[in-house]
Design a protein around this motif. Structure first.
Motif, PDB file in Angstrom:
ATOM      1  N   GLY A 102       0.797  -1.223   0.000  1.00 61.46           N
ATOM      2  CA  GLY A 102       0.000   0.000   0.000  1.00 61.46           C
ATOM      3  C   GLY A 102       0.824   1.264   0.000  1.00 61.46           C
ATOM      4  N   SER A 103       2.150   1.146   0.154  1.00 61.71           N
ATOM      5  CA  SER A 103       3.025   2.326   0.126  1.00 61.71           C
ATOM      6  C   SER A 103       3.429   2.625  -1.316  1.00 61.71           C
ATOM      7  CB  SER A 103       4.282   2.086   0.957  1.00 61.71           C
ATOM      8  OG  SER A 103       3.937   1.858   2.308  1.00 61.71           O
ATOM      9  N   PRO A 104       3.496   3.904  -1.693  1.00 62.04           N
ATOM     10  CA  PRO A 104       3.865   4.254  -3.080  1.00 62.04           C
ATOM     11  C   PRO A 104       5.334   3.976  -3.345  1.00 62.04           C
ATOM     12  CG  PRO A 104       3.697   6.230  -1.736  1.00 62.04           C
ATOM     13  CD  PRO A 104       3.237   5.094  -0.863  1.00 62.04           C
ATOM     14  N   SER A 105       5.702   4.041  -4.609  1.00 61.16           N
ATOM     15  CA  SER A 105       7.094   3.844  -4.997  1.00 61.16           C
ATOM     16  C   SER A 105       7.973   4.921  -4.359  1.00 61.16           C
ATOM     17  CB  SER A 105       7.231   3.929  -6.514  1.00 61.16           C
ATOM     18  OG  SER A 105       8.595   4.040  -6.888  1.00 61.16           O
ATOM     19  N   PRO A 106       9.122   4.537  -3.797  1.00 56.99           N
ATOM     20  CA  PRO A 106      10.010   5.545  -3.204  1.00 56.99           C
ATOM     21  C   PRO A 106      10.644   6.465  -4.252  1.00 56.99           C
ATOM     22  CG  PRO A 106      11.071   3.382  -3.244  1.00 56.99           C
ATOM     23  CD  PRO A 106       9.650   3.182  -3.673  1.00 56.99           C
ATOM     24  N   ALA A 107      10.590   6.056  -5.515  1.00 59.15           N
ATOM     25  CA  ALA A 107      11.234   6.856  -6.567  1.00 59.15           C
ATOM     26  C   ALA A 107      10.271   7.790  -7.279  1.00 59.15           C
ATOM     27  CB  ALA A 107      11.895   5.927  -7.587  1.00 59.15           C
ATOM     28  N   GLY A 108       8.956   7.584  -7.107  1.00 62.93           N
ATOM     29  CA  GLY A 108       7.977   8.399  -7.820  1.00 62.93           C
ATOM     30  C   GLY A 108       7.357   7.629  -8.966  1.00 62.93           C
ATOM     31  N   THR A 109       6.259   8.153  -9.497  1.00 62.77           N
ATOM     32  CA  THR A 109       5.466   7.407 -10.480  1.00 62.77           C
ATOM     33  C   THR A 109       6.181   7.201 -11.809  1.00 62.77           C
ATOM     34  OG1 THR A 109       3.446   8.263  -9.475  1.00 62.77           O
ATOM     35  CG2 THR A 109       3.256   7.348 -11.675  1.00 62.77           C
ATOM     36  N   GLU A 110       6.771   8.263 -12.372  1.00 62.51           N
ATOM     37  CA  GLU A 110       7.400   8.123 -13.685  1.00 62.51           C
ATOM     38  C   GLU A 110       8.570   7.140 -13.659  1.00 62.51           C
ATOM     39  OE1 GLU A 110       8.802  11.040 -17.367  1.00 62.51           O
ATOM     40  OE2 GLU A 110       8.116  11.909 -15.478  1.00 62.51           O
ATOM     41  N   PRO A 111       9.480   7.223 -12.649  1.00 57.91           N
ATOM     42  CA  PRO A 111      10.528   6.206 -12.553  1.00 57.91           C
ATOM     43  C   PRO A 111       9.960   4.800 -12.318  1.00 57.91           C
ATOM     44  CG  PRO A 111      11.144   8.151 -11.305  1.00 57.91           C
ATOM     45  CD  PRO A 111       9.709   8.335 -11.706  1.00 57.91           C
ATOM     46  N   LEU A 112       8.869   4.706 -11.577  1.00 57.36           N
ATOM     47  CA  LEU A 112       8.230   3.403 -11.354  1.00 57.36           C
ATOM     48  C   LEU A 112       7.809   2.780 -12.686  1.00 57.36           C
ATOM     49  CD1 LEU A 112       6.661   1.127  -9.890  1.00 57.36           C
ATOM     50  CD2 LEU A 112       4.765   2.769  -9.612  1.00 57.36           C
ATOM     51  N   ILE A 113       7.168   3.578 -13.527  1.00 63.71           N
ATOM     52  CA  ILE A 113       6.713   3.079 -14.830  1.00 63.71           C
ATOM     53  C   ILE A 113       7.911   2.598 -15.652  1.00 63.71           C
ATOM     54  CG2 ILE A 113       5.540   3.712 -16.979  1.00 63.71           C
ATOM     55  CD1 ILE A 113       3.787   3.559 -14.379  1.00 63.71           C
ATOM     56  N   GLN A 114       9.020   3.357 -15.598  1.00 64.35           N
ATOM     57  CA  GLN A 114      10.207   2.958 -16.343  1.00 64.35           C
ATOM     58  C   GLN A 114      10.802   1.669 -15.781  1.00 64.35           C
ATOM     59  OE1 GLN A 114      11.282   4.658 -19.109  1.00 64.35           O
ATOM     60  NE2 GLN A 114      12.689   2.945 -19.434  1.00 64.35           N
ATOM     61  N   ALA A 115      10.812   1.530 -14.462  1.00 62.04           N
ATOM     62  CA  ALA A 115      11.363   0.328 -13.829  1.00 62.04           C
ATOM     63  C   ALA A 115      10.543  -0.911 -14.198  1.00 62.04           C
ATOM     64  CB  ALA A 115      11.413   0.515 -12.317  1.00 62.04           C
ATOM     65  N   LEU A 116       9.226  -0.789 -14.194  1.00 57.46           N
ATOM     66  CA  LEU A 116       8.367  -1.911 -14.589  1.00 57.46           C
ATOM     67  C   LEU A 116       8.615  -2.304 -16.039  1.00 57.46           C
ATOM     68  CD1 LEU A 116       4.998  -0.876 -12.896  1.00 57.46           C
ATOM     69  CD2 LEU A 116       6.283  -2.985 -12.435  1.00 57.46           C
ATOM     70  N   SER A 117       8.665  -1.298 -16.906  1.00 51.62           N
ATOM     71  CA  SER A 117       8.927  -1.548 -18.311  1.00 51.62           C
ATOM     72  C   SER A 117      10.274  -2.245 -18.492  1.00 51.62           C
ATOM     73  CB  SER A 117       8.907  -0.231 -19.097  1.00 51.62           C
ATOM     74  OG  SER A 117       9.225  -0.435 -20.446  1.00 51.62           O
ATOM     75  N   ALA A 118      11.274  -1.823 -17.702  1.00 48.71           N
ATOM     76  CA  ALA A 118      12.605  -2.415 -17.784  1.00 48.71           C
ATOM     77  C   ALA A 118      12.585  -3.892 -17.374  1.00 48.71           C
ATOM     78  CB  ALA A 118      13.575  -1.634 -16.899  1.00 48.71           C
ATOM     79  N   LEU A 119      11.926  -4.181 -16.272  1.00 47.58           N
ATOM     80  CA  LEU A 119      11.866  -5.574 -15.796  1.00 47.58           C
ATOM     81  C   LEU A 119      11.188  -6.483 -16.819  1.00 47.58           C
ATOM     82  CD1 LEU A 119      11.039  -4.830 -12.065  1.00 47.58           C
ATOM     83  CD2 LEU A 119      13.043  -6.110 -12.869  1.00 47.58           C
ATOM     84  N   ILE A 120      10.113  -5.980 -17.417  1.00 44.21           N
ATOM     85  CA  ILE A 120       9.411  -6.770 -18.437  1.00 44.21           C
ATOM     86  C   ILE A 120      10.325  -7.015 -19.627  1.00 44.21           C
ATOM     87  CG2 ILE A 120       7.486  -6.730 -20.078  1.00 44.21           C
ATOM     88  CD1 ILE A 120       5.962  -5.011 -17.959  1.00 44.21           C
ATOM     89  N   ASP A 121      11.055  -5.975 -20.041  1.00 45.49           N
ATOM     90  CA  ASP A 121      11.931  -6.094 -21.208  1.00 45.49           C
ATOM     91  C   ASP A 121      13.090  -7.054 -20.928  1.00 45.49           C
ATOM     92  OD1 ASP A 121      12.556  -5.425 -23.833  1.00 45.49           O
ATOM     93  OD2 ASP A 121      13.959  -3.870 -23.223  1.00 45.49           O
ATOM     94  N   ILE A 122      13.683  -6.926 -19.730  1.00 49.35           N
ATOM     95  CA  ILE A 122      14.856  -7.748 -19.383  1.00 49.35           C
ATOM     96  C   ILE A 122      14.502  -9.235 -19.375  1.00 49.35           C
ATOM     97  CG2 ILE A 122      16.478  -8.311 -17.519  1.00 49.35           C
ATOM     98  CD1 ILE A 122      16.267  -5.282 -16.713  1.00 49.35           C
ATOM     99  N   TYR A 123      13.332  -9.556 -18.823  1.00 49.95           N
ATOM    100  CA  TYR A 123      12.979 -10.971 -18.634  1.00 49.95           C
ATOM    101  C   TYR A 123      11.896 -11.450 -19.603  1.00 49.95           C
ATOM    102  CZ  TYR A 123      15.860 -10.510 -14.521  1.00 49.95           C
ATOM    103  OH  TYR A 123      16.924 -10.298 -13.681  1.00 49.95           O
ATOM    104  N   SER A 124      11.844 -10.820 -20.769  1.00 51.79           N
ATOM    105  CA  SER A 124      10.868 -11.251 -21.770  1.00 51.79           C
ATOM    106  C   SER A 124      11.308 -12.517 -22.501  1.00 51.79           C
ATOM    107  CB  SER A 124      10.627 -10.127 -22.788  1.00 51.79           C
ATOM    108  OG  SER A 124      11.847  -9.813 -23.447  1.00 51.79           O
ATOM    109  N   ASP A 125      12.601 -12.856 -22.392  1.00 53.32           N
ATOM    110  CA  ASP A 125      13.118 -14.074 -23.023  1.00 53.32           C
ATOM    111  C   ASP A 125      13.652 -15.006 -21.939  1.00 53.32           C
ATOM    112  OD1 ASP A 125      14.344 -16.076 -24.434  1.00 53.32           O
ATOM    113  OD2 ASP A 125      15.552 -14.753 -25.705  1.00 53.32           O
ATOM    114  N   GLU A 126      12.890 -16.047 -21.658  1.00 51.21           N
ATOM    115  CA  GLU A 126      13.255 -16.959 -20.568  1.00 51.21           C
ATOM    116  C   GLU A 126      14.471 -17.816 -20.891  1.00 51.21           C
ATOM    117  OE1 GLU A 126      10.371 -19.092 -23.251  1.00 51.21           O
ATOM    118  OE2 GLU A 126      10.596 -17.066 -22.423  1.00 51.21           O
ATOM    119  N   ASN A 127      14.947 -17.776 -22.136  1.00 47.70           N
ATOM    120  CA  ASN A 127      16.102 -18.580 -22.525  1.00 47.70           C
ATOM    121  C   ASN A 127      17.438 -17.883 -22.294  1.00 47.70           C
ATOM    122  OD1 ASN A 127      14.589 -20.835 -23.549  1.00 47.70           O
ATOM    123  ND2 ASN A 127      14.019 -19.522 -25.298  1.00 47.70           N
TER     124      ASN A 127
END
Length: 678
Positions: A590-615
């Motif tokens: 329930g606590s917001p991102s410590p970095a703020g919303t825009e960096p949060l969106i970038q971090a999520l996008s990064a994690l998805i991109d990094i682990y989009s290939d399980e091989n």
């Protein structure tokens, strides 16, 4: 990843020559830090003297006192020197008026926006406007071959014109109000008359006029229209850029560096005007491909900053050994331009550096050849958008798109031209001994330091746009050259290691270097994604910078750069370090991102991109680290963060649209990873 744009505060040939942001504010502190406090009262008294010689002396003394001395300048400003000098612009004696204009011009250059704003608010434009027709009439008389005006008298008028034009140029950068007021004067014919007569009059007022034109034609339709409607003006500008000062692609040494400056400015003005209007032949010229790149590449390659810094240090050492003459007595009235040979050499050196900086600024615009991947077109009132109605957020005005597609491609070269710029730009970002002196040991020559650091930052901004364009329109031959990618990456870090991380008042340029550089690193990471090794020390520095800044844009750039590094296939430890940091940015419980919303969106996008290939080899970190559960637990909090984005704020609509897209991708990614059953 945003483009670097031209910065008005860095546009002048002498912008903020002696940076003073580290000085305490207020009259008391100015008095305590100025070594010339005792000279102030006599100047102010003589400024109002009934004796014209004393008034002239006072105006000249102001110019002498403020040179490389921000404390004295601030002290004089606090004593209303601006108002006193503006009053002298209507003096009954012409010599007093000439010196008053010179002093005001020097205050504009050394003092920056604050003093320019004060001048505008105190109605400096009222007397300045009256000088324009007088200068025009006198110039016409001098250009008449039958004139018998003594050379010395002509010299005074040309210097006066230079000072008036430079003051108008500085004022036009102060605010929209000042710019609009200057637009009403309709300066274009006046300024173009100097460019047209460039072969018959001194270069100083000609280059001042070109500087003023360059600023006035930057996203300022009234001035652009005034120039574009006269084919003679465009022909004149084209003649200047086609002169032989930079022949055969090699920068030629010329006796006066302002000749090269004039060509660079003409190229910048033409770029501001582009596309040039048909039906003339000029309308078919590709400004960037045919003029800007061929002309400016040799200019930025013509200077060695280490040699320049060493020369400046040698000159400063010699200057310190010279006897200093204090000519502040009425008997020996000093001249505004009274400078020793060494001082003139230092000014020439600075002028050359400012020309390189100007060329970099124009190239930065030329390298922004493509629109950002995501553009928010201003349209309907954002207040009319319903909270949950997202359909209209992706609508783009078709007329705007058609206009961009149908317009001649004069706003930039193809990306094939861009790699050739990288090598000279990398040379220009490397700091010298004078570039970033510590606060404990101020620069021995602040104007040189100011110019050097400005060049480093301008070169980085140009690199930012080069790699942005290469990311948006990939060049396969470039991205396949992994060795070049690693060299560019290492060169950026080599420069940053010299810049260091010293912060505080007076160290703003160091911070600016880092803020621009991280955008360049992100661009390099995108072009050569997967081939750059995430070195532990560099990863830690990027994480520290991300945590230290309060600017969400800098955090986004840091996260974007880390994302690229995390995708080096064989760097399992580096990938884990980066991913753990990205996960720490996610909201939880329930606590917001410590970095703020825009960096949060970038971090999520990064994690998805990094682990989009399980091989990928590093995917083991995702499986063993329980990353999937961490992402699942964040979904509700992410949804709250997205809903909380205010679309009425600047950039809010675009951020909300992207956030919604990333949230949907997150849900789909979680389902994808669950279905894998790994």
């Amino acid at each position: 990843m945003g483009k670097s744009q031209k910065k008005r505060s860095m546009r002048r040939h002498n912008p903020m020559r002696v940076p003073d942001s580290h000085l305490p504010k207020g009259l008391a502190s100015a008095s305590s830090t100025s070594s010339k406090t005792d000279a102030i009262l006599p100047i102010l008294q003589k400024m109002e003297s009934p004796d014209a010689a004393e008034r002239k002396w006072a105006c000249v003394a102001v110019s002498n006192l403020i040179q490389n001395d921000p404390s004295t300048r601030r002290l004089l400003q606090g004593k209303n020197i601006v108002g006193a000098l503006i009053t002298r612009l209507t003096d009954s004696e012409e010599e007093v008026v000439v010196e008053a204009v010179g002093a005001l011009r020097n205050l504009c250059i050394d003092g920056g926006y604050d003093i320019c704003a004060e001048m505008y608010n105190k109605n400096i434009l009222v007397p300045l406007k009256t000088f324009i027709p007088k200068i025009s009439t006198t110039l016409s008389q001098y250009l008449d071959s039958s004139t018998t005006t003594p050379e010395n008298a002509q010299k005074i008028v040309y210097e006066f014109a230079d000072n008036v034009i430079t003051t108008l140029w500085c004022l036009s950068e102060t605010s929209n109000k000042a710019l609009n007021a200057i637009n009403e004067i309709h300066l274009i014919p006046f300024l173009m008359s100097f460019l047209a007569a460039r072969d018959k009059i001194p270069l100083a007022p000609v280059t001042a006029a070109a500087h003023c034109l360059y600023v006035l034609t930057d996203d300022n339709y009234p001035a652009i229209s005034d120039v574009r409607t006269d084919a003679g003006y465009i022909a004149c500008l084209l003649d200047i850029v086609k002169s032989d000062q930079v022949p055969n692609g090699k920068a030629k040494e010329v006796s006066d560096p302002r000749a090269v400056t004039l060509m660079v400015l003409a190229a910048g003005i033409l770029r501001n005007l582009s596309p040039l209007p048909p039906p003339t032949a000029a309308g078919f010229i590709d400004i960037d491909k045919d003029i800007v790149l061929p002309l400016l590449q040799p200019v930025i390659a013509s200077i060695s900053l280490p040699e320049t810094a060493n020369t400046a240090l040698e000159l400063v050492t010699r200057l310190a050994a010279e006897p200093q003459l204090e000519n502040l007595s009425l008997k020996n009235t000093p001249k505004t331009d009274h400078k020793s040979q060494i001082e003139l050499e230092l000014e020439r050196l600075e002028a050359k550096m400012r020309t390189v900086q100007l060329a970099l600024e124009i190239l930065t615009g030329a390298c922004a050849t493509l629109p950002d991947p995501e553009i928010e077109i201003p349209g309907k009132d954002e207040d009319d958008v319903d909270e949950d109605e997202d359909e209209d957020l992706v609508i783009v005005d078709e007329a705007d798109v058609d206009m961009q597609e149908d317009a001649p491609q004069t706003n930039g070269p193809t990306t094939s031209f861009l790699p050739a710029l990288v090598s000279p730009l990398l040379a220009l970002i490397q700091p010298t001994t004078l570039s970033f002196p510590p606060l404990a040991a101020p620069s021995p020559h602040p104007p040189t330091t100011s110019a050097l650091s400005a060049i480093h930052i301008s070169a980085l901004e140009c690199l930012n746009n080069v790699f942005l364009s290469l990311t948006t329109t990939p060049n396969p031959s470039v991205s396949a050259d992994h060795a070049s990618g690693r060299k560019v990456w290492d060169d950026i870090w080599a420069a940053l290691s010299v810049v260091g991380t010293e912060t505080g008042l007076g160290q703003e340029r160091r911070q600016e270097m880092w803020e621009v550089a991280v955008g360049v690193l992100w661009g390099i990471g995108n072009v050569w994604k997967g081939s750059l090794v995430p070195k532990e020390e560099q990863v830690k520095v990027l994480i520290q910078l991300c945590d230290a800044t309060s600017d969400p844009r800098i955090r986004v750039k840091c996260i974007g750069t880390l994302e690229c590094l995390a995708q080096h296939p064989d760097s399992i430890e580096g990938n884990n370090m980066i991913s753990q940091y990205l996960l720490s940015i996610l909201p939880s419980g329930g606590s917001p991102s410590p970095a703020g919303t825009e960096p949060l969106i970038q971090a999520l996008s990064a994690l998805i991109d990094i682990y989009s290939d399980e091989n990928m080899p590093y995917d083991i970190n995702f499986r063993k680290g329980g990353f999937l559960n961490r992402l699942v637990s964040s979904v509700d909090d992410v949804k709250k963060a997205v809903k909380a984005i205010d679309r009425r704020k600047e950039g809010g609509r675009e951020l909300r649209r992207r956030a919604e897209e990333v949230r949907e991708n997150l849900v789909a990614f979680i389902q994808y990873r669950k279905d894998l059953g790994l």
